[in-house]
Scaffold this motif. Structure first.
Motif, PDB file in Angstrom:
ATOM      1  N   VAL B 118     -19.366  32.630  -6.970  1.00 30.21           N
ATOM      2  CA  VAL B 118     -19.698  31.728  -6.619  1.00 30.21           C
ATOM      3  C   VAL B 118     -19.481  30.967  -5.928  1.00 30.21           C
ATOM      4  N   ILE B 119     -17.697  30.811  -6.458  1.00 32.11           N
ATOM      5  CA  ILE B 119     -17.069  30.323  -5.714  1.00 32.11           C
ATOM      6  C   ILE B 119     -17.246  30.521  -4.173  1.00 32.11           C
ATOM      7  N   LYS B 120     -17.255  31.484  -3.665  1.00 35.00           N
ATOM      8  CA  LYS B 120     -16.483  32.361  -2.958  1.00 35.00           C
ATOM      9  C   LYS B 120     -18.159  31.715  -1.655  1.00 35.00           C
ATOM     10  N   SER B 121     -18.995  31.508  -2.431  1.00 34.00           N
ATOM     11  CA  SER B 121     -20.363  31.303  -1.731  1.00 34.00           C
ATOM     12  C   SER B 121     -21.116  29.509  -1.571  1.00 34.00           C
ATOM     13  N   TYR B 122     -19.987  29.412  -2.830  1.00 35.92           N
ATOM     14  CA  TYR B 122     -19.877  27.620  -1.815  1.00 35.92           C
ATOM     15  C   TYR B 122     -19.426  26.927  -0.384  1.00 35.92           C
ATOM     16  N   SER B 123     -18.669  27.894  -0.275  1.00 35.37           N
ATOM     17  CA  SER B 123     -17.529  27.407   0.986  1.00 35.37           C
ATOM     18  C   SER B 123     -15.968  28.857   1.521  1.00 35.37           C
ATOM     19  N   PRO B 124     -16.540  29.249   2.623  1.00 28.98           N
ATOM     20  CA  PRO B 124     -15.723  30.107   3.384  1.00 28.98           C
ATOM     21  C   PRO B 124     -14.528  29.881   3.416  1.00 28.98           C
ATOM     22  N   GLU B 125     -14.302  28.379   3.913  1.00 28.81           N
ATOM     23  CA  GLU B 125     -12.588  28.683   3.769  1.00 28.81           C
ATOM     24  C   GLU B 125     -11.563  28.272   2.484  1.00 28.81           C
ATOM     25  N   LEU B 126     -11.919  28.712   1.461  1.00 31.61           N
ATOM     26  CA  LEU B 126     -11.178  28.900  -0.018  1.00 31.61           C
ATOM     27  C   LEU B 126     -10.773  30.128  -0.041  1.00 31.61           C
ATOM     28  N   ILE B 127     -10.089  30.377  -0.250  1.00 28.28           N
ATOM     29  CA  ILE B 127      -8.942  32.064  -0.797  1.00 28.28           C
ATOM     30  C   ILE B 127      -9.399  32.108  -2.273  1.00 28.28           C
ATOM     31  N   VAL B 128     -10.195  32.900  -3.246  1.00 26.49           N
ATOM     32  CA  VAL B 128     -10.936  32.705  -4.214  1.00 26.49           C
ATOM     33  C   VAL B 128     -10.421  34.674  -5.118  1.00 26.49           C
ATOM     34  N   HIS B 129      -9.725  34.579  -5.907  1.00 29.00           N
ATOM     35  CA  HIS B 129      -9.226  35.032  -6.386  1.00 29.00           C
ATOM     36  C   HIS B 129      -9.670  36.324  -7.664  1.00 29.00           C
ATOM     37  N   PRO B 130     -10.862  37.044  -7.657  1.00 27.74           N
ATOM     38  CA  PRO B 130     -11.577  36.970  -8.722  1.00 27.74           C
ATOM     39  C   PRO B 130     -10.354  38.180 -10.034  1.00 27.74           C
ATOM     40  N   ILE B 131      -9.408  37.377 -10.511  1.00 23.34           N
ATOM     41  CA  ILE B 131      -7.710  38.100 -11.408  1.00 23.34           C
ATOM     42  C   ILE B 131      -7.831  37.308 -13.132  1.00 23.34           C
ATOM     43  N   LEU B 132      -9.122  36.425 -13.582  1.00 20.97           N
ATOM     44  CA  LEU B 132      -9.224  35.958 -14.695  1.00 20.97           C
ATOM     45  C   LEU B 132     -10.491  36.971 -15.548  1.00 20.97           C
ATOM     46  N   GLU B 133      -9.953  36.873 -16.763  1.00 17.44           N
ATOM     47  CA  GLU B 133     -10.807  37.975 -17.718  1.00 17.44           C
ATOM     48  C   GLU B 133     -11.267  36.548 -19.186  1.00 17.44           C
ATOM     49  N   GLU B 134     -12.459  37.112 -18.988  1.00 19.37           N
ATOM     50  CA  GLU B 134     -12.875  36.708 -20.574  1.00 19.37           C
ATOM     51  C   GLU B 134     -12.690  37.584 -21.965  1.00 19.37           C
ATOM     52  N   SER B 135     -12.656  37.577 -23.089  1.00 16.25           N
ATOM     53  CA  SER B 135     -13.124  38.144 -24.090  1.00 16.25           C
ATOM     54  C   SER B 135     -14.258  39.041 -24.072  1.00 16.25           C
ATOM     55  N   TYR B 136     -15.615  39.012 -23.508  1.00 11.42           N
ATOM     56  CA  TYR B 136     -16.090  39.350 -24.136  1.00 11.42           C
ATOM     57  C   TYR B 136     -16.527  39.775 -22.985  1.00 11.42           C
ATOM     58  N   SER B 137     -14.976  40.078 -21.474  1.00  9.48           N
ATOM     59  CA  SER B 137     -15.285  41.836 -21.081  1.00  9.48           C
ATOM     60  C   SER B 137     -13.781  42.269 -20.946  1.00  9.48           C
ATOM     61  N   VAL B 138     -13.173  42.007 -22.332  1.00 10.91           N
ATOM     62  CA  VAL B 138     -12.364  42.885 -22.175  1.00 10.91           C
ATOM     63  C   VAL B 138     -12.226  43.686 -23.564  1.00 10.91           C
ATOM     64  N   ARG B 139     -11.988  44.701 -24.339  1.00 14.47           N
ATOM     65  CA  ARG B 139     -11.919  45.076 -24.889  1.00 14.47           C
ATOM     66  C   ARG B 139     -10.432  45.120 -25.332  1.00 14.47           C
ATOM     67  N   GLU B 140     -10.259  44.713 -26.934  1.00 14.75           N
ATOM     68  CA  GLU B 140      -9.037  44.350 -27.685  1.00 14.75           C
ATOM     69  C   GLU B 140      -7.747  45.546 -27.288  1.00 14.75           C
ATOM     70  N   GLU B 141      -7.815  46.338 -27.110  1.00 12.82           N
ATOM     71  CA  GLU B 141      -7.346  47.334 -26.975  1.00 12.82           C
ATOM     72  C   GLU B 141      -6.070  47.408 -25.486  1.00 12.82           C
ATOM     73  N   ASP B 142      -7.071  47.128 -24.799  1.00 11.73           N
ATOM     74  CA  ASP B 142      -7.240  46.135 -23.243  1.00 11.73           C
ATOM     75  C   ASP B 142      -6.502  45.372 -22.689  1.00 11.73           C
ATOM     76  N   LYS B 143      -6.455  44.543 -24.095  1.00 15.28           N
ATOM     77  CA  LYS B 143      -5.988  42.774 -23.541  1.00 15.28           C
ATOM     78  C   LYS B 143      -4.571  43.023 -23.335  1.00 15.28           C
ATOM     79  N   LYS B 144      -3.660  43.661 -23.621  1.00 10.54           N
ATOM     80  CA  LYS B 144      -1.768  43.556 -22.997  1.00 10.54           C
ATOM     81  C   LYS B 144      -1.933  44.077 -21.569  1.00 10.54           C
ATOM     82  N   SER B 145      -2.979  44.712 -21.384  1.00 12.31           N
ATOM     83  CA  SER B 145      -2.370  45.238 -20.134  1.00 12.31           C
ATOM     84  C   SER B 145      -2.874  45.021 -19.237  1.00 12.31           C
ATOM     85  N   ILE B 146      -4.194  43.929 -19.327  1.00 10.57           N
ATOM     86  CA  ILE B 146      -4.783  43.216 -18.837  1.00 10.57           C
ATOM     87  C   ILE B 146      -4.053  41.861 -18.342  1.00 10.57           C
TER      88      ILE B 146
END
Lengths: 365, 365
Positions: B118-146
């Motif tokens: 979505v943020i990319k779609s607001y403007s082509p001027e920005l460099i957007v890194h999709p790297i953060l994760e929220e709890s709902y998309s992460v399993r407990e055992e993967d949290k450390k490595s992520i």
């Protein structure tokens, strides 16, 4: 006007105008009707019958807050739209952005995941919560837990909102509507006003208990939605020869809500009076104008409620909010049509909301 | 001003103005206060108490770099915004695009995958890194490595940034906030300035160690965020009769950071002085204006740091950056409000940033 004291209506409307007054209409460039005006049934495609034309501009001015640098974010209104599904994304956007363009501070949308990405991309000004689910994406055995999660998510926010708009682009998926029914029950318990339009009207027409007796509910039916409500509640057909009386009966039949019947004239009733707003709008009937209206009415209701905390008004906040929303939409539609003619679309009307509000209620006053 | 040497403040501000000066204010069309001006508590909704009005325009001019064809990409500032999650995409966009509109060369956003598209779609001027994760998309055992992977991704870039903005649209997901805490620790080790706003303030109010003693951290709280900070650090309520002294105590209590307390007047303090910026902005309080401010302050801090490499300034880069950001936002908001009135939204203000900066600090000078 059969079985309804017309003299009483006139007296009440004059009282309303006096109470809310203080502006000299003749000093403005706004052309509006005398406080009470009779119209023939022939002129009123929306309602029929005779009805009192209300001084909508004075009412709009009386409830619109002054702008003051000491105020902080949120005090001018926090609105939430519940709507937006796989098929519909424009309607909730129109309602939510209209709320901001009129002067609300924050505007949220609660919709499905699919709809959220698109609605967010229409404007960075909105806060969009991708929490609703449709049947196609939910297994039967998960429905209960997903429904609970949806309600929990909305409940986190509920008490922060000054008004909800239920229905723009909601769709008719049974599971989604079940969740929205729960949201409405929670809103009612929290005393949050609700403006119900579009598929929200489909929902409440089939489940009148959801709003029955709730004096902070506003229904904004168009011709067909009104017809279904009349059939369901009064068990008869729409009677255009006696529209005012039928509207009063309908409101009483549902019990204590406010209805804004959209038409060539908008008719507004809370069961005590019927007010009409007939100022010229636009002859274009492009989809989406009802969404502007629902978002606008939500903001004006919030403002009217802030007023009633400070002083007594001669009508309830839902009636005043409907009158103000109606006259503003008509003014904006008229400006958009002047400029775009047959090409007038909903986004064009939204672009004229600010200028129209400034004309009706200048900031400096 | 209780318990605070007003004479010392006046001397320091006059010295600041002399050091930064060189412009004849009377030759411009900018109306700003004398170098030091006392205001009554009644006039300052944001702070209360008496405070010295700073010559913000002269400060803005003194740190804004001249444009020079020999300079290359990046020299005018590389900013990164850490924020943007499932619910919020507008806020990080507003901060990042504002940085560019003021004159930064590159503006990055670090956000979740959902937000990135979505943020990319607001403007082509920005460099957007999709790297953060929220709890709902992460399993407990993967949290450390992520979490390790997220930090690694940001670390690749960290030393290239002149300033981070932490918080716009960050949300409050615990796993995401844990990752952001790590990012802040790395930024601190790399001596990268940080402007902390919105949910970033929620994070640091609960984990003061993250910024305590870091002189390149700037907090930009609004009314409610300031209240929570005061309660946490000073263990009392906000005292508006003696706002200046309380702000100094708060800054000292946290230890060495700079605070920009947003309000009818913005109050800025690094624990040594308190400066106020009160030029007229806009009475609209639509959501998102704080994001413009955080993005702008980040750019001005970068520029002020470039200046301090060449010459001695009488205040630190964080204080100067806050003052410049505040006066620019007010000017842009004022222009937007002149044009859009009640309909003014954050995007309208952003559209006036360039013109406002040109008025305050013309390129040709």
């Amino acid at each position: 006007m059969v079985g309804f004291s017309h003299g009483a209506v006139i007296r009440r409307q004059l009282f309303l105008t006096r109470c809310l007054g203080g502006y000299n209409s003749s000093s403005t460039n706004i052309c509006y009707s005398s406080a009470v005006k009779m119209q023939s049934s022939a002129s009123g495609g929306g309602g029929g019958g005779a009805w009192p034309e209300v001084d909508a501009v004075t009412i709009l001015r009386s409830i619109t807050p002054s702008l003051d640098t000491s105020r902080h974010k949120g005090q001018a209104g926090k609105i939430a739209v519940v709507g937006g599904c796989r098929e519909y994304t424009g309607a909730p956007y129109f309602a939510a952005i209209s709320a901001l363009k009129i002067g609300a501070d924050l505007s949220h949308v609660f919709c499905t995941k699919d709809a959220a990405t698109v609605i967010k991309s229409y404007s960075p000004e909105l806060i969009v919560h991708p929490i609703l689910e449709e049947s196609y994406s939910v297994r039967e055995e998960d429905k209960k837990s997903i429904s609970a999660k949806v309600i929990e998510e909305v409940d986190k926010w509920m008490e922060r909102f000054d008004c909800l708009v239920i229905g723009p682009g909601l769709g008719r998926d049974p599971f989604l509507l079940d969740c929205v029914s729960e949201i409405m029950k929670h809103a009612k318990r929290s005393n949050v006003p609700m403006v119900i339009d579009g598929d929200g009207l489909f929902l409440v027409t089939n489940s009148l208990d959801l709003i029955s007796g709730y004096h902070l509910a506003v229904l904004t039916p168009n011709v067909n939605e009104y017809k279904r409500l009349v059939q369901k509640v009064l068990e008869c057909e729409v009677n255009d020869r006696d529209g005012t009386q039928q509207l009063l009966s309908l409101v009483k039949g549902i019990g204590g809500v406010t209805i804004l019947r959209k038409g060539a004239s908008d008719l507004i009733s809370d069961g005590e009076t019927v007010s009409a707003v007939s100022s010229f709008g636009s002859p274009r009937r492009c989809g989406g104008q009802g969404d502007i209206l629902s978002g606008s009415v939500a903001v004006f209701i919030s403002w009217a409620r802030q007023c009633t905390e400070k002083r007594e008004l001669s009508a309830g906040p839902t009636v005043l909010g409907c009158i103000a929303g109606s006259v503003l939409l008509r003014k904006a539609a008229s400006h958009a049509f002047d400029s775009k003619r047959r090409s007038t679309l909903t986004t064009d009307i939204i672009e004229h909301l600010g200028e129209s509000l400034e004309e009706l209620c200048p900031v400096s006053e």
